[in-house]
Design a protein around this motif. Sequence first.
Motif, mmCIF file in Angstrom:
data_model
loop_
_atom_site.group_PDB
_atom_site.id
_atom_site.type_symbol
_atom_site.label_atom_id
_atom_site.label_comp_id
_atom_site.label_asym_id
_atom_site.label_seq_id
_atom_site.Cartn_x
_atom_site.Cartn_y
_atom_site.Cartn_z
ATOM 1 N N ASP A 114 0.858 -1.189 0.000
ATOM 2 C CA ASP A 114 0.000 0.000 0.000
ATOM 3 C C ASP A 114 0.889 1.231 0.000
ATOM 4 O OD1 ASP A 114 -1.842 1.960 0.327
ATOM 5 O OD2 ASP A 114 -2.698 1.194 2.206
ATOM 6 N N ASP A 115 0.747 2.082 -1.029
ATOM 7 C CA ASP A 115 1.566 3.284 -1.125
ATOM 8 C C ASP A 115 1.364 4.221 0.064
ATOM 9 O OD1 ASP A 115 2.752 2.618 -3.514
ATOM 10 O OD2 ASP A 115 1.155 3.507 -4.728
ATOM 11 N N ALA A 116 0.168 4.191 0.653
ATOM 12 C CA ALA A 116 -0.107 5.122 1.746
ATOM 13 C C ALA A 116 0.608 4.748 3.032
ATOM 14 C CB ALA A 116 -1.616 5.182 1.996
ATOM 15 N N HIS A 117 0.833 3.442 3.202
ATOM 16 C CA HIS A 117 1.427 2.993 4.457
ATOM 17 C C HIS A 117 2.789 2.340 4.259
ATOM 18 C CE1 HIS A 117 -2.982 3.111 5.187
ATOM 19 N NE2 HIS A 117 -2.600 3.593 6.347
ATOM 20 N N ARG A 171 19.126 9.140 -5.590
ATOM 21 C CA ARG A 171 19.357 10.146 -6.623
ATOM 22 C C ARG A 171 18.871 9.658 -7.982
ATOM 23 N NH1 ARG A 171 25.431 12.466 -5.186
ATOM 24 N NH2 ARG A 171 25.045 12.838 -2.947
ATOM 25 N N ILE A 172 19.091 8.366 -8.255
ATOM 26 C CA ILE A 172 18.651 7.809 -9.539
ATOM 27 C C ILE A 172 17.130 7.873 -9.647
ATOM 28 C CG2 ILE A 172 18.547 5.707 -10.935
ATOM 29 C CD1 ILE A 172 21.259 4.930 -9.772
ATOM 30 N N VAL A 173 16.449 7.431 -8.585
ATOM 31 C CA VAL A 173 14.992 7.419 -8.592
ATOM 32 C C VAL A 173 14.443 8.835 -8.468
ATOM 33 C CG1 VAL A 173 12.944 6.564 -7.397
ATOM 34 C CG2 VAL A 173 14.920 5.070 -7.689
ATOM 35 N N GLY A 174 15.178 9.706 -7.754
ATOM 36 C CA GLY A 174 14.722 11.076 -7.560
ATOM 37 C C GLY A 174 14.568 11.842 -8.863
ATOM 38 N N LEU A 175 15.303 11.450 -9.875
ATOM 39 C CA LEU A 175 15.186 12.112 -11.174
ATOM 40 C C LEU A 175 13.804 11.896 -11.795
ATOM 41 C CD1 LEU A 175 18.679 11.202 -12.678
ATOM 42 C CD2 LEU A 175 17.983 13.397 -11.705
ATOM 43 N N LEU A 176 13.112 10.842 -11.336
ATOM 44 C CA LEU A 176 11.799 10.515 -11.903
ATOM 45 C C LEU A 176 10.666 11.313 -11.268
ATOM 46 C CD1 LEU A 176 12.204 6.629 -11.970
ATOM 47 C CD2 LEU A 176 12.499 8.200 -13.889
ATOM 48 N N GLY A 177 10.887 11.867 -10.071
ATOM 49 C CA GLY A 177 9.802 12.547 -9.366
ATOM 50 C C GLY A 177 8.944 11.546 -8.606
ATOM 51 N N LYS A 178 8.003 12.043 -7.791
ATOM 52 C CA LYS A 178 7.180 11.171 -6.957
ATOM 53 C C LYS A 178 6.292 10.260 -7.785
ATOM 54 C CE LYS A 178 3.988 11.236 -3.050
ATOM 55 N NZ LYS A 178 3.245 12.080 -2.078
ATOM 56 N N THR A 179 5.591 10.846 -8.764
ATOM 57 C CA THR A 179 4.697 10.031 -9.592
ATOM 58 C C THR A 179 5.489 9.035 -10.428
ATOM 59 O OG1 THR A 179 3.107 11.846 -9.737
ATOM 60 C CG2 THR A 179 2.913 10.085 -11.366
ATOM 61 N N GLY A 180 6.562 9.501 -11.010
ATOM 62 C CA GLY A 180 7.390 8.615 -11.820
ATOM 63 C C GLY A 180 7.999 7.495 -11.001
ATOM 64 N N THR A 181 8.370 7.818 -9.752
ATOM 65 C CA THR A 181 8.934 6.798 -8.866
ATOM 66 C C THR A 181 7.910 5.715 -8.553
ATOM 67 O OG1 THR A 181 10.441 8.403 -7.865
ATOM 68 C CG2 THR A 181 9.992 6.387 -6.624
ATOM 69 N N THR A 182 6.664 6.147 -8.257
ATOM 70 C CA THR A 182 5.602 5.179 -7.967
ATOM 71 C C THR A 182 5.351 4.257 -9.153
ATOM 72 O OG1 THR A 182 4.524 6.741 -6.457
ATOM 73 C CG2 THR A 182 3.197 4.925 -7.291
ATOM 74 N N VAL A 183 5.288 4.849 -10.336
ATOM 75 C CA VAL A 183 5.074 4.054 -11.547
ATOM 76 C C VAL A 183 6.236 3.091 -11.761
ATOM 77 C CG1 VAL A 183 4.852 4.146 -14.051
ATOM 78 C CG2 VAL A 183 3.632 5.811 -12.634
ATOM 79 N N MET A 184 7.475 3.597 -11.585
ATOM 80 C CA MET A 184 8.656 2.765 -11.786
ATOM 81 C C MET A 184 8.698 1.610 -10.795
ATOM 82 S SD MET A 184 11.382 2.003 -13.396
ATOM 83 C CE MET A 184 11.641 3.432 -14.451
ATOM 84 N N LEU A 185 8.341 1.876 -9.535
ATOM 85 C CA LEU A 185 8.351 0.822 -8.525
ATOM 86 C C LEU A 185 7.334 -0.267 -8.844
ATOM 87 C CD1 LEU A 185 8.703 2.951 -5.258
ATOM 88 C CD2 LEU A 185 10.424 1.445 -6.266
ATOM 89 N N ARG A 186 6.143 0.139 -9.285
ATOM 90 C CA ARG A 186 5.114 -0.840 -9.628
ATOM 91 C C ARG A 186 5.536 -1.664 -10.836
ATOM 92 N NH1 ARG A 186 2.182 -1.712 -5.229
ATOM 93 N NH2 ARG A 186 1.179 0.170 -4.442
ATOM 94 N N LEU A 187 6.078 -0.988 -11.847
ATOM 95 C CA LEU A 187 6.522 -1.705 -13.041
ATOM 96 C C LEU A 187 7.670 -2.652 -12.715
ATOM 97 C CD1 LEU A 187 6.401 1.092 -15.780
ATOM 98 C CD2 LEU A 187 4.854 -0.857 -15.526
#
Length: 225
Positions: free
Chosen positions: A99-102, A180-196
Amino acid sequence: MLEIFQYAVKNTALILAALLPIINPPGGAPIFLLLTRGASADTRRYLARQVAWNASLLLLAAMFIGSYVLEYFGISAATVKVAGGMLVASIGWKMLQTDDAHHDDAGSHIEWSRPVAESRAFYPHTFPLTVGPGSIAVALTLGASVYQGGKRPIAAPLGALLAVLIVAIIIYLCYGFADRIVGLLGKTGTTVMLRLTAFVLLCIGIEIFWGGASDLLEPLVLHRR
């Protein structure tokens, strides 16, 4: 001497070309970051060093003595793939259910410290998330060509050591600076990248499992024919 150097370089390039696409440290950076949420940058880099060290030892052990260990216990490489594939797939599935919220089961509830990081360095961060059954199987295959006649007994292990050293450095850089690598993606991009990435990890686990299961079932299929 030149011949030994040339073969060592050739062996290094061969091992790197075989291992890096499977280990894929840049692709593992989002997973590493997800599982170390709540850890400080220093603790994360300490853990990255431990993972890089453990990964190098595991790869070298697989190359030089892995086949002998499996033979001693009567374990086939296919069985390793089946068990390891199930393990990788289970981790990918658990990450998909986070769960992204927790951020349950994603490392945020852990009181991170160096002793805790050290205790988690091998499992799950080194095995199976960094060096999994697929890379171990490749390392076992590569190790079969390490001991050859002539001058190769010197050059081949030297090339293997150099290749594993390079892999370890890449793992440390990608994991130690995953924020730093993930930070380049931003919050939304990071969430998408983690799920993928979690989904890809699940698929990789199933693929490894199916490859091992196919190897185990092949004799039965051929026997029926």
